[in-house]
Enzyme design. Sequence first.
Site, PDB file in Angstrom:
ATOM      1  CB  SER A 201      -8.082   1.870   4.969  1.00 14.51           C
ATOM      2  OG  SER A 201      -6.942   1.909   5.784  1.00 14.51           O
ATOM      3  CG  ASP A 307      -5.020  -5.372   6.748  1.00 14.09           C
ATOM      4  OD1 ASP A 307      -3.926  -4.789   6.855  1.00 14.09           O
ATOM      5  OD2 ASP A 307      -6.084  -4.789   6.452  1.00 14.09           O
ATOM      6  CG  HIS A 338      -4.923  -2.384   4.092  1.00 18.28           C
ATOM      7  ND1 HIS A 338      -5.846  -2.523   5.105  1.00 18.28           N
ATOM      8  CD2 HIS A 338      -4.913  -1.054   3.794  1.00 18.28           C
ATOM      9  CE1 HIS A 338      -6.354  -1.350   5.401  1.00 18.28           C
ATOM     10  NE2 HIS A 338      -5.819  -0.440   4.609  1.00 18.28           N
TER      11      HIS A 338
END
Length: 658
Positions: A201, A307, A338
């Site tokens: 991320s 995601d 995610h």
Amino acid sequence: MPNRVRGNRFTCRSLVVAASAALMSLTLAPTAAQGASVRESRPVYSYDNAIRESVWVDTRLDGDGDGRTDRVAVDIVRPREAAEQGRRIPVIMDASPYYACCGRGNESQRKTYDANGRPVQFPLYYDNYFVPRGYAFVAVDLAGTNRSDGCVDVGGRSDIQSAKAVVDWLNGRARGYTTRTGAVRARAGWSTGATGMIGKSYDGTIANGVAATGVRGLRTIVPIGAISSWYDYYFAKGAPLYDSGPEWLSDYVESPEARARCGAVQQRLVDEAPRSGDLTGLWAERDYVPDAGRVTASVFAVHGMQDLNVRTKHFGQWWDALAAQGVDRKIWLSQTGHVDPFDFRRGEWVSTLHRWFDHYLLGYDNGIDREPMADIERAPDRWSTDRVWPPRSTTATSLRPGSGTAAGVGTLTLRPARPGTTETFTDDPRLDETDWAAAVDTPTPAKAGFITEPLTRELRLSGSARVTVTATASTSSAHLSAVLVDLGPDTIRDYAASGEGITTLAERTCWGASTAGDSSCFKETRARTTTVGHTIFSRGWADLGNHASDAHGRPLTPGRPYTISLDLHASDHVVPAGHRLALIVAGTDRDLIDPPPSVPRLTLDLARTAAHLPIVGGTPAFVRATAGSPEALGPRESRLGGVAEPRPIRPIPGGSIR
């Protein structure tokens, strides 16, 4: 045969280096089952006895305006034996804003320190597993977070320089200090300079950004669910994706000390990131894709195809740009949201990552660079591979919507609709893509659906898609959504549930060595699945006001037609025989884009609307899958450059970007 030193241009120094490399090869020897040319680093060093230290690296920026350049905190763990032997080692680095505020990994681990401020716990398993194998692990607090100076600027110059300066320090090009404010220098003479950045991320985003600077010494990056353009995190061609901007995320991760001194930076994140969706200079600074030509590091990208936080457009456009530059690359695509691969394919992931770092940081010829480029999850825990991704036979094939026997329920074929053919719908912000897909065969006022006949053969779509829409709105503003749907039953990872496709178990497995303060044992997971009647596998959005420019929107003239292209997010999906492929065009995709100020009625000009889809095998494959006639091929296809039913949970910027 004796060495001909002069003829082979060996020097005394090169002979010493070669001898040292040979000694290291013997120390980190492969198993007997492996070929002589295949080597693997082994856990020969003590993790318990490793050197744990902190260094503050000067970024040469004064982001907080206090009159002195900012220093970022760098926590390091490295094998003591290598240091005592004078052996230099490579570095694995995770630069993150989350080490204090929020934690890393499935168990939200934070850094911990002893009474003297020395690091005790390094989150995740990278230190436990790789330090005994002859690597250093370096955990960097981005500027404005945890123990670092400066301010968080959400992917901008300060964020990127926070990590780049550390790569420079590891290569002897930047200054480090033993304390945050002191003058005693710290040098990285123990490092070879070869650095690999990794992270999920925000952390992986920083790896992308640093690689895009072309910094020397960065050999590889492993971005997991990472952003490639911050504009595309907050907007989709002018359509806002959240009800807040980057200032929220900055405030979320900053240390209390930084928050008190960084008001000017925070205000800039408000003033230069207008909710109009205009592409300002602030966003241009945070777009790494145009700088793909500077990337010299190899790239191992990992992304969940479902995601809905860091959407797959990010890896798609980054991947295509890297491919155009010939960058060494590899990719894993999962069915999760995610989620880190450590939590959906743990054993295979650790083994693959180990070989990847061994090859690019230690120089081992272990063959990973010659293995298939892509691993793709086809069903929960069932994977396939591709030598090249997307496959070379993938071509952009234009499918055309047509009217059907009922309003809003049309066809999807190769033939364009007759001029003047239209479909009309009214934006309903209460509905989302799952509502539209569930009613795709039913005339409903909030969407227009276009569907193929049941396929006689499977059809694979691989890569990024685009939908060009000509629409007339009844109001001065309008948002558009387009989604691709596989209509047919399946069992998939439940990406919309808590865990985004995984269930965390109580049992633990261990990956490396442990100490009393830093365990290598983590909770196991298993796939969380659900049975569905359809699967949404790609989506995209736009503000129709951005029809003339990606950079600036403008009010619409009601009753006037406008043409705009929506970028559909990259994916790799196989529509099985017996299923149908659907394209749905609608307005607000609830919880994924924000609604426009008014509720428009939109009329689609079907003759000027098309879906340009990355079909493996191109038009002939679509013809075979739909039992069509070669005479109806339509416009010539163009080769691509370079190469569910669950209701989505609403992503929260910052909170779930972790």
